[in-house]
Enzyme design. Sequence first.
Site, short mmCIF file in Angstrom:
data_model
loop_
_atom_site.label_atom_id
_atom_site.label_comp_id
_atom_site.label_asym_id
_atom_site.label_seq_id
_atom_site.Cartn_x
_atom_site.Cartn_y
_atom_site.Cartn_z
N PRO A 86 0.83 -1.21 0.00
CG PRO A 86 -0.98 -1.62 1.43
CD PRO A 86 0.34 -2.20 0.96
CB CYS A 87 1.57 3.25 -2.73
SG CYS A 87 -0.01 3.33 -3.63
CD GLN A 88 -3.19 3.91 0.26
OE1 GLN A 88 -2.22 3.24 0.62
NE2 GLN A 88 -4.32 3.35 -0.14
#
Length: 439
Positions: A86-88
């Site tokens: 996950p890259c947020q």
Amino acid sequence: MASSKQRPIAVDLFAGAGGMTLGFEQAGFDVLAAVEFDPIHASVHEYNFPFWTTICKSVTDTTGREIRAKSAIGDRDIDVVFGGPPCQGFSLMGKRNLDDDRNSLVSHFVRLVLDLKPKFFVMENVKGITIGKQKEVLHQTMETFKQQGYQVREDYQVLNAANYGVPQNRRRLFLIGCRQGWNLPDYPTALTQPPNKKSTNKKSTARKRKPAVENLLPSTPNVRDAIGDIPEVNCYPELEYRDWVMVDYGTPSFYASQLRNLVSIEDNYAYSREYNPQLLTCSRRTKHTATTMARFAATKPGKSDRISHFYRLDLKGLCTTLRAGTASNRGAHTSPRPIHPITPRCITVREAARLHSYPDWFMFHTTKWHGFRQIGNSVPPLLAQAVARQIIQSLAIIPRKPQEKYALADRELLQFKMTQAEKYQHLEVQAIARRTRLK
């Protein structure tokens, strides 16, 4: 020289609904295990890939031994492990924060790769991880791999899905590595040329130059190619209360013909799924107010609505990056959804899936919110396939074309509420914290 036909094996970490799983399957891999902690996403993944194992668990609590034991992998040598942590915390769209707890999942990706010891690995992430302080995380990841006996492509690249046949501008980093003794794969060269690309050559009275090689590439399919054959959903009252209907499709483009399985694709090594070609799925209508529809109608294609900032698609252009929004434990915010290029409404989940290169048999959760999140969080299958082909080439094998055909039948997996999904996946605690509503 390529060896006899076979299907190499793979593991998908952070699987979501299965964009990368599908892309690697299309390239010829058997993705025997996929790990996904969200029980709703895991259930959708299980629906679309019923012949492999979906493990509903956080990677923070997972080991390589567990992944091997719960799947058909056993003690076999794994060809590739891939995934997009996950890259947020790195995203250019939000507040980039090195202390974001989601950034630690990159280290768990590294841990599981080293635990599973595959021949190759592929890590996908947002472009933001290559910029500023976030680059430290990327460089630390590369250094850890190198210290543990893996070669890493230090010329890491950000690939645009539009260069690989996807009618959407979507740029993502791909970090590729391999065990010592194997040859590092090359990054895939562009397969298509985005439409309406303006020349950067200055006007000159001199004789015309020969066209560049890139101009000889086939054009990327545009929005019309992707969704032009889908009938108008507002003509079907049933779609106000369910997400499917039987329809007569329009004349498809070559791109749409592939997604509708109307043509044979020589280099697609995916298993066949049974589905009714007259069935339009994932197409629940969105109710807009008259004021909103008037604004959408007044918004020119290729421009954004002045209030919602929703982008209106241009039939001759590409879709902007489809985004996911946030999970319930982070506010359950909905990302802007593109406006249809002809009708003053937001596009449907199926239309978004077409713009993301998902075939029509691929199903998403029956709610629009989960469906759009599953698409927005995923790697377009055609982009994943392009990367996976490079791994196949480095493995020096010829993929086997499967003869098996599977029916996707248990639609209950697509309809779960969170508590139902947690129960189905045998989770003892809440996988995702519920949103706290203000009284």
